[in-house]
Design a protein around this motif. Structure first.
Motif, PDB file in Angstrom:
ATOM      1  N   GLU A 131       0.818  -1.214   0.000  1.00  0.00           N
ATOM      2  CA  GLU A 131       0.000   0.000   0.000  1.00  0.00           C
ATOM      3  C   GLU A 131       0.852   1.265   0.000  1.00  0.00           C
ATOM      4  OE1 GLU A 131      -2.270  -3.415   1.399  1.00  0.00           O
ATOM      5  OE2 GLU A 131      -0.372  -2.546   2.089  1.00  0.00           O
ATOM      6  N   VAL A 132       1.886   1.298   0.826  1.00  0.00           N
ATOM      7  CA  VAL A 132       2.690   2.524   0.886  1.00  0.00           C
ATOM      8  C   VAL A 132       3.524   2.682  -0.375  1.00  0.00           C
ATOM      9  CG1 VAL A 132       4.782   1.643   2.052  1.00  0.00           C
ATOM     10  CG2 VAL A 132       4.018   3.989   2.454  1.00  0.00           C
ATOM     11  N   ARG A 133       4.018   1.582  -0.935  1.00  0.00           N
ATOM     12  CA  ARG A 133       4.804   1.703  -2.166  1.00  0.00           C
ATOM     13  C   ARG A 133       3.924   2.108  -3.355  1.00  0.00           C
ATOM     14  NH1 ARG A 133       6.886  -2.998  -3.641  1.00  0.00           N
ATOM     15  NH2 ARG A 133       5.863  -4.262  -2.048  1.00  0.00           N
ATOM     16  N   GLU A 134       2.688   1.644  -3.377  1.00  0.00           N
ATOM     17  CA  GLU A 134       1.745   2.095  -4.410  1.00  0.00           C
ATOM     18  C   GLU A 134       1.431   3.580  -4.228  1.00  0.00           C
ATOM     19  OE1 GLU A 134       0.593   0.850  -7.051  1.00  0.00           O
ATOM     20  OE2 GLU A 134       0.805  -1.337  -6.911  1.00  0.00           O
ATOM     21  N   ALA A 135       1.302   4.018  -2.982  1.00  0.00           N
ATOM     22  CA  ALA A 135       1.022   5.435  -2.714  1.00  0.00           C
ATOM     23  C   ALA A 135       2.190   6.307  -3.164  1.00  0.00           C
ATOM     24  CB  ALA A 135       0.740   5.640  -1.227  1.00  0.00           C
ATOM     25  N   VAL A 136       3.407   5.845  -2.923  1.00  0.00           N
ATOM     26  CA  VAL A 136       4.584   6.604  -3.358  1.00  0.00           C
ATOM     27  C   VAL A 136       4.647   6.658  -4.879  1.00  0.00           C
ATOM     28  CG1 VAL A 136       7.107   6.625  -3.416  1.00  0.00           C
ATOM     29  CG2 VAL A 136       5.911   6.154  -1.270  1.00  0.00           C
ATOM     30  N   ALA A 137       4.428   5.513  -5.534  1.00  0.00           N
ATOM     31  CA  ALA A 137       4.450   5.499  -6.993  1.00  0.00           C
ATOM     32  C   ALA A 137       3.374   6.415  -7.564  1.00  0.00           C
ATOM     33  CB  ALA A 137       4.261   4.067  -7.508  1.00  0.00           C
ATOM     34  N   GLY A 138       2.204   6.425  -6.921  1.00  0.00           N
ATOM     35  CA  GLY A 138       1.129   7.310  -7.358  1.00  0.00           C
ATOM     36  C   GLY A 138       1.483   8.765  -7.181  1.00  0.00           C
ATOM     37  N   LYS A 139       2.132   9.085  -6.078  1.00  0.00           N
ATOM     38  CA  LYS A 139       2.584  10.466  -5.854  1.00  0.00           C
ATOM     39  C   LYS A 139       3.549  10.917  -6.944  1.00  0.00           C
ATOM     40  CE  LYS A 139       6.208  13.065  -4.112  1.00  0.00           C
ATOM     41  NZ  LYS A 139       5.942  14.215  -4.981  1.00  0.00           N
ATOM     42  N   PHE A 140       4.508  10.053  -7.293  1.00  0.00           N
ATOM     43  CA  PHE A 140       5.480  10.411  -8.327  1.00  0.00           C
ATOM     44  C   PHE A 140       4.786  10.619  -9.683  1.00  0.00           C
ATOM     45  CE2 PHE A 140       9.000   8.401  -5.692  1.00  0.00           C
ATOM     46  CZ  PHE A 140       9.641   9.606  -5.456  1.00  0.00           C
ATOM     47  N   ARG A 141       3.809   9.783 -10.000  1.00  0.00           N
ATOM     48  CA  ARG A 141       3.087   9.957 -11.261  1.00  0.00           C
ATOM     49  C   ARG A 141       2.271  11.245 -11.252  1.00  0.00           C
ATOM     50  NH1 ARG A 141       2.289   4.298 -10.641  1.00  0.00           N
ATOM     51  NH2 ARG A 141       0.275   4.685  -9.641  1.00  0.00           N
ATOM     52  N   ARG A 142       1.563  11.472 -10.184  1.00  0.00           N
ATOM     53  CA  ARG A 142       0.618  12.589 -10.092  1.00  0.00           C
ATOM     54  C   ARG A 142       1.314  13.942  -9.993  1.00  0.00           C
ATOM     55  NH1 ARG A 142      -1.509  10.511  -6.131  1.00  0.00           N
ATOM     56  NH2 ARG A 142      -0.568  11.697  -4.428  1.00  0.00           N
ATOM     57  N   GLU A 143       2.341  14.019  -9.172  1.00  0.00           N
ATOM     58  CA  GLU A 143       2.957  15.314  -8.868  1.00  0.00           C
ATOM     59  C   GLU A 143       4.221  15.596  -9.667  1.00  0.00           C
ATOM     60  OE1 GLU A 143       1.444  15.655  -4.224  1.00  0.00           O
ATOM     61  OE2 GLU A 143       3.594  15.551  -4.655  1.00  0.00           O
TER      62      GLU A 143
END
Length: 400
Positions: free
Chosen positions: A72-84
């Protein structure tokens, strides 16, 4: 006979921690000291993040996790990098550690051979050279003068690279200077690095959300996608989300490197606190209103400090472009005498004088590789900063 390993002989303790500890020691004696040594937001962690940690703990998320972090946290980090940041990483490219400092330590441990060189543009974060030395590497310092905006230039980078160069460190916005790099700045550095395929890039972007005067942030990974296979993007939740004590840093980079970093972590601290990881998911995926509010407050504090320091005869300060520090020039104080007749021989002496006589804790520029300066944190309230500036002004006025 000492039982301490010889490799520690060249490593210094954290200068910012030392300044804060000196302030605490004086306070323990009843001395009123303002501690501006550590860079730590004075805001509470946003409530929805705390609630997520509470819910996770009550739900039984209190066991070991995978060394690289929960899915969950690694998916959240990957999502942050994509989004921001416009960076297309997957969870498999991500590793989570106990703060950004451990991320950097693990990366160096995974890659440095004895004698490998790491280029550190100065002023730099105090822990960079010490970690390099501790792990058998050799820091190569490049001074970036204030006249260049404290930024590394392609010409200086080209001169510093040798066959032994393993890493280039970048930090933006920078600690202690607050300097940032534009996309064109980063592209110019990337053009140099393209000619030296042995050099890895560590881009420390932990202050990315703390930018002033309407500036936009550009990640090194976004500016130089052709260097993706040798770039490690380092970040964390400590600064932007007021979560310094939660101790969660993260990085994305080439899978062979992040896997090696996870192996090191599995044999050292095992993993990051499971509850802190759940809190990080809430920080990255949840409302970002508080991040914007914090940034506005930091900018107002920056403005207060810039205005105050400019009114002090003998000190200089270029307005920081981001982060929450002021790197204050004190060249005109060097060689002068305190009221007790002590000669201020360098910026370490200036910082000591401000602590013992001005009752303000700061960190000397020598700790950041560029003198004569001293750094104060501007991450505290306006009343405290106003009083600190008044004390600094009074102390400087007494120097002859």
């Amino acid at each position: 006979m000492s039982y301490i390993a010889s490799r520690l002989s060249a490593v210094k303790p954290s200068a910012s921690m030392a300044a804060s500890q000196a302030a605490r020691a004086l306070r323990a004696k009843g001395v009123d000291v303002i501690d501006l040594g550590l860079g730590e937001p004075d805001f509470p962690t946003p409530s929805h993040i705390i609630e997520a940690a509470h819910v996770a703990a009550k739900a039984g998320q209190t066991l070991y996790t995978g060394a690289a972090g929960t899915a969950e946290v690694r998916e959240a980090v990957a999502g942050k990098f994509r989004r921001e940041n416009g960076l297309d990483y997957t969870a498999d490219d991500v590793v989570v550690a106990n703060g950004a400092k451990q991320i950097i330590f693990n990366a160096l441990m995974a890659t440095l051979e004895s004698g490998d060189e790491a280029i550190l543009p100065a002023p730099y974060f105090v822990s960079y050279p010490e970690m390099v030395k501790l792990l058998g590497g050799r820091p190569v310092l490049i001074e970036r003068p204030e006249t260049s905006g404290f930024r590394l230039t392609p010409e200086l980078l080209e001169k510093a690279i040798t066959p032994r160069t393993k890493w280039l460190f970048l930090n933006m916005p920078g600690n202690p200077s607050g300097a940032i790099y534009s996309q064109s700045d980063l592209r110019a550095l990337g053009a140099v690095l393209a000619r030296h395929p042995q050099v890895l890039v560590l881009s420390d972007e932990i202050y990315e959300h703390i930018l002033f005067d309407g500036r936009d942030f550009v990640s090194f990974g976004k500016a130089c996608p052709e260097l993706r296979d040798r770039t490690l993007i380092v970040n964390g939740v400590s600064k932007s989300y007021a979560m310094t004590g939660w101790r969660v840093g993260y990085a994305a980079g080439p899978a062979p490197l992040t896997r090696a970093m996870a192996i090191i972590q599995s044999q050292s601290c095992t993993s990051v606190c499971s509850i802190a990881q759940a809190a990080t998911v809430a920080a990255l995926n949840g409302p970002q209103d508080e991040v914007a509010r914090f940034r506005q407050a930091f900018e107002a504090r920056r403005d207060l400090v810039v205005d105050g320091i400019r009114r002090i005869n003998g000190l200089t300060l270029s307005p920081p472009e981001g982060a929450f520090y002021a790197y204050i020039g004190c060249a005109s104080l060097i060689g002068r005498r305190t009221p007790k007749g002590v000669v201020l021989e360098d910026d370490t002496a200036v910082a000591n004088y401000l602590l013992n006589e001005g009752r303000v804790a700061s960190v000397p520029g020598a700790a950041y590789g560029l003198s004569p300066y001293f750094r104060i944190s501007t991450a505290t309230g306006k009343e405290v900063l106003t009083e600190a500036i008044a004390r600094i002004n009074a102390a400087v006025a007494q120097v002859e």
